[in-house]
Design an enzyme around this catalytic site. Sequence first.
Site, PDB file in Angstrom:
ATOM      1  N   LYS A 168       0.890  -1.167   0.000  1.00  0.00           N
ATOM      2  CA  LYS A 168       0.000   0.000   0.000  1.00  0.00           C
ATOM      3  C   LYS A 168       0.926   1.215   0.000  1.00  0.00           C
ATOM      4  O   LYS A 168       1.390   1.659   1.038  1.00  0.00           O
ATOM      5  CB  LYS A 168      -0.885  -0.020   1.253  1.00  0.00           C
ATOM      6  CG  LYS A 168      -2.207   0.711   1.129  1.00  0.00           C
ATOM      7  CD  LYS A 168      -2.090   2.182   0.783  1.00  0.00           C
ATOM      8  CE  LYS A 168      -1.588   3.048   1.907  1.00  0.00           C
ATOM      9  NZ  LYS A 168      -1.230   4.424   1.458  1.00  0.00           N
ATOM     10  N   ARG A 183       0.608   9.992  -2.382  1.00  0.00           N
ATOM     11  CA  ARG A 183       1.085  11.252  -2.977  1.00  0.00           C
ATOM     12  C   ARG A 183       1.983  11.025  -4.195  1.00  0.00           C
ATOM     13  O   ARG A 183       2.045  11.857  -5.080  1.00  0.00           O
ATOM     14  CB  ARG A 183       1.825  12.067  -1.928  1.00  0.00           C
ATOM     15  CG  ARG A 183       0.882  12.472  -0.814  1.00  0.00           C
ATOM     16  CD  ARG A 183       1.597  13.232   0.260  1.00  0.00           C
ATOM     17  NE  ARG A 183       0.905  13.086   1.523  1.00  0.00           N
ATOM     18  CZ  ARG A 183       1.479  13.197   2.692  1.00  0.00           C
ATOM     19  NH1 ARG A 183       2.763  13.449   2.780  1.00  0.00           N
ATOM     20  NH2 ARG A 183       0.781  13.053   3.802  1.00  0.00           N
ATOM     21  N   CYS A 192      13.977  10.799   6.539  1.00  0.00           N
ATOM     22  CA  CYS A 192      13.919  10.478   7.962  1.00  0.00           C
ATOM     23  C   CYS A 192      15.314  10.466   8.574  1.00  0.00           C
ATOM     24  O   CYS A 192      15.458  10.464   9.787  1.00  0.00           O
ATOM     25  CB  CYS A 192      13.250   9.136   8.182  1.00  0.00           C
ATOM     26  SG  CYS A 192      14.240   7.796   7.556  1.00  0.00           S
ATOM     27  N   GLU A 230       9.101  17.323  14.366  1.00  0.00           N
ATOM     28  CA  GLU A 230       9.763  17.049  13.091  1.00  0.00           C
ATOM     29  C   GLU A 230       9.202  18.031  12.062  1.00  0.00           C
ATOM     30  O   GLU A 230       7.989  18.099  11.869  1.00  0.00           O
ATOM     31  CB  GLU A 230       9.450  15.605  12.665  1.00  0.00           C
ATOM     32  CG  GLU A 230      10.115  15.208  11.373  1.00  0.00           C
ATOM     33  CD  GLU A 230       9.755  13.771  10.949  1.00  0.00           C
ATOM     34  OE1 GLU A 230       8.603  13.353  11.113  1.00  0.00           O
ATOM     35  OE2 GLU A 230      10.661  13.085  10.436  1.00  0.00           O
TER      36      GLU A 230
HETATM   37  P1  NAD Z   1       2.536   9.361   6.795  1.00  0.00           P
HETATM   38  O1  NAD Z   1       2.597   8.792   8.148  1.00  0.00           O
HETATM   39  O2  NAD Z   1       1.626  10.524   6.546  1.00  0.00           O
HETATM   40  O3  NAD Z   1       2.087   8.241   5.727  1.00  0.00           O
HETATM   41  C1  NAD Z   1       2.704   6.984   5.702  1.00  0.00           C
HETATM   42  C2  NAD Z   1       1.685   5.956   5.225  1.00  0.00           C
HETATM   43  O4  NAD Z   1       0.601   5.912   6.151  1.00  0.00           O
HETATM   44  C3  NAD Z   1       1.087   6.286   3.862  1.00  0.00           C
HETATM   45  O5  NAD Z   1       1.014   5.109   3.100  1.00  0.00           O
HETATM   46  C4  NAD Z   1      -0.282   6.839   4.194  1.00  0.00           C
HETATM   47  O6  NAD Z   1      -1.238   6.549   3.202  1.00  0.00           O
HETATM   48  C5  NAD Z   1      -0.646   6.127   5.485  1.00  0.00           C
HETATM   49  N1  NAD Z   1      -1.503   6.948   6.355  1.00  0.00           N
HETATM   50  C6  NAD Z   1      -1.494   8.298   6.475  1.00  0.00           C
HETATM   51  N2  NAD Z   1      -2.422   8.695   7.363  1.00  0.00           N
HETATM   52  C7  NAD Z   1      -3.040   7.580   7.825  1.00  0.00           C
HETATM   53  C8  NAD Z   1      -4.075   7.338   8.782  1.00  0.00           C
HETATM   54  N3  NAD Z   1      -4.666   8.341   9.440  1.00  0.00           N
HETATM   55  N4  NAD Z   1      -4.424   6.064   9.017  1.00  0.00           N
HETATM   56  C9  NAD Z   1      -3.833   5.031   8.372  1.00  0.00           C
HETATM   57  N5  NAD Z   1      -2.845   5.215   7.447  1.00  0.00           N
HETATM   58  C10 NAD Z   1      -2.452   6.473   7.181  1.00  0.00           C
HETATM   59  O7  NAD Z   1       4.026   9.724   6.379  1.00  0.00           O
HETATM   60  P2  NAD Z   1       4.549  10.512   5.108  1.00  0.00           P
HETATM   61  O8  NAD Z   1       4.199  11.958   5.248  1.00  0.00           O
HETATM   62  O9  NAD Z   1       4.164   9.812   3.874  1.00  0.00           O
HETATM   63  O10 NAD Z   1       6.124  10.319   5.275  1.00  0.00           O
HETATM   64  C11 NAD Z   1       6.919  11.168   6.067  1.00  0.00           C
HETATM   65  C12 NAD Z   1       7.151  10.603   7.437  1.00  0.00           C
HETATM   66  O11 NAD Z   1       7.734   9.309   7.333  1.00  0.00           O
HETATM   67  C13 NAD Z   1       8.129  11.417   8.257  1.00  0.00           C
HETATM   68  O12 NAD Z   1       7.660  11.482   9.575  1.00  0.00           O
HETATM   69  C14 NAD Z   1       9.422  10.609   8.177  1.00  0.00           C
HETATM   70  O13 NAD Z   1      10.309  10.810   9.243  1.00  0.00           O
HETATM   71  C15 NAD Z   1       8.885   9.231   8.161  1.00  0.00           C
HETATM   72  N6  NAD Z   1       9.840   8.284   7.611  1.00  0.00           N
HETATM   73  C16 NAD Z   1      10.463   7.436   8.471  1.00  0.00           C
HETATM   74  C17 NAD Z   1      11.403   6.553   8.001  1.00  0.00           C
HETATM   75  C18 NAD Z   1      12.107   5.614   8.927  1.00  0.00           C
HETATM   76  O14 NAD Z   1      12.752   4.714   8.430  1.00  0.00           O
HETATM   77  N7  NAD Z   1      12.015   5.762  10.223  1.00  0.00           N
HETATM   78  C19 NAD Z   1      11.703   6.520   6.638  1.00  0.00           C
HETATM   79  C20 NAD Z   1      11.020   7.379   5.778  1.00  0.00           C
HETATM   80  C21 NAD Z   1      10.085   8.270   6.279  1.00  0.00           C
END
Ligand code: NAD
Length: 498
Positions: A173, A177, A281, A383
């Site tokens: 999934k 975006r 991240c 963040e």
């Molecule tokens: P996000 O949490 O908004 O989305 C991640 C995933 O969750 C997406 O597939 C999205 O569709 C889903 N999602 C979003 N809202 C949801 C909800 N309310 N309920 C269920 N699913 C939902 O993250 P993003 O903006 O796409 O990515 C950026 C974030 O990811 C930053 O916080 C970054 O630090 C983090 N990140 C962490 C790592 C790591 O390895 N720790 C790596 C990359 C990114």
Amino acid sequence: MATIQHIINGQRTSGSSGQTQAVFNPANGQQSGELVLGGSDEVNTAVKSSLAAFELWSATAPAKRAAVMFNMRQLLMDRADEVALTISKEHGKTHDDALGEVTRALEVVEYACGITEKLKGDFNANVGPGIDTHSERQPLGVVAGITPFNFPAMVPLWMIPMALATGNSFILKPSERDPSSANLVHDLFIEAGLPAGVLNVVHGGKEAVDAILDHPDIKAVSFVGSTPIAEYVYTRGCASGKRVQALGGAKNHMIIMPDADLDQAADALMGAGFGSAGERCMAISMAVPVGDETADRLIAKLKPQVEALNIGPYNQEGAEMGPVITAEAKSRIEGMITQGEAEGAHVVVDGRNHQVDGYEQGFWVGATLLDHVKAEMSVYKQEIFGPVLSVLRAKNYDEAVALINSHEYGNGTAIFTRDGDAARNFASKIQVGMVGINVPIPVPVAYHSFGGWKRSIFGAHGIYGPEAVHFYTKLKTVTSRWPTGIRSGAQFNFPSMN
Ligand code: NAD
């Protein structure tokens, strides 16, 4: 305009939800595609396909599964430009940066090529009279991955090669975006020889995620994204009996000791702070120089570089940084700079209201440098996930370490120093999962594993590498004895092998 569809059992489908969402090119702010959004119907269909595919795939010899990975490795190398372009068009990162993403993804595929070695079991003969024991690792079944926007090809490829090589089928999934890279990754796997249905792609948002978390036939979920969603996915997934690894957000600090090479440190901060517009991240968002003198010298080196950063679209020669992902992200980041200023941070370089000629509707935020940030400010606690580098001046090394150790996140960190004692002490004492010594972005290579500490991760396993072999398999231990001695009658004490 392209319609971006789910891929279930090797077939593209719009599903039945009737819901769609616009996808944008962040450089010009124009809609580039229409994404179909799935829910429980699409997830149910994908699980059926994945369950059927699992029967055959899990019984396929690991060497044959590895052969698909070898083909995938070649395809990713041959088609790196195409994958990078697909990433940049929807994410906005520069072409070189997108190529770097493909290279780090390739490393995981390469590690998965050696899966036969990783799946070797353990064997002991004669653990008791005529008794042998062996242990093996078996796949879990259907597993799923939920991924963020910032590495639309690499993060799926942190998960998929390891899950598939260990014999599972996988439902992805992707982020809604920038979803096109996921479909391309799927197509490359098919071209590499993966049978249809072993990898399915269901697009969508919360509805699709919830359907995955609640589905009884999905045995494990890998999640990468922001901390609130990571915690939600972990809690709900575990409650429905799944194995869950959920990697969350970050606030990565880099300590600059007075003895550090400040030219090197400034260069490192430029790349780690502003590469990919800070949407990593493992980005360094906090510079922590030790002592005012170090801080003043550092700011003097950073300011002209931040001002001179070449900001432009991915296809512009020499562009060092692209736009941020959405119009909402732009206004959120600019709002955080304004709030930081109101709380007392000094705006040394201001990236608000940045414009790029010919791309006036793009989601641009200029590179921003904040000084005199304090631990109680919102720009320190939260963040930002944008091109904002903050400087927090520490009085001494111990204060800098205490600061990092008391932050809620613990993903990555670094120290720049020429002092081996300080570096050793830092590596040992710091409460962070991935540590760099004169290395600003210490992302582990694919034969180690990636994972932060504290609220940057939920669950016991890091992602990819040896940790992934354990996460995507369950241990079975077989103790066997052949006829002699079996007829000696029932035994009621707790069995020992003597
Ligand atoms: P996000 O949490 O908004 O989305 C991640 C995933 O969750 C997406 O597939 C999205 O569709 C889903 N999602 C979003 N809202 C949801 C909800 N309310 N309920 C269920 N699913 C939902 O993250 P993003 O903006 O796409 O990515 C950026 C974030 O990811 C930053 O916080 C970054 O630090 C983090 N990140 C962490 C790592 C790591 O390895 N720790 C790596 C990359 C990114």
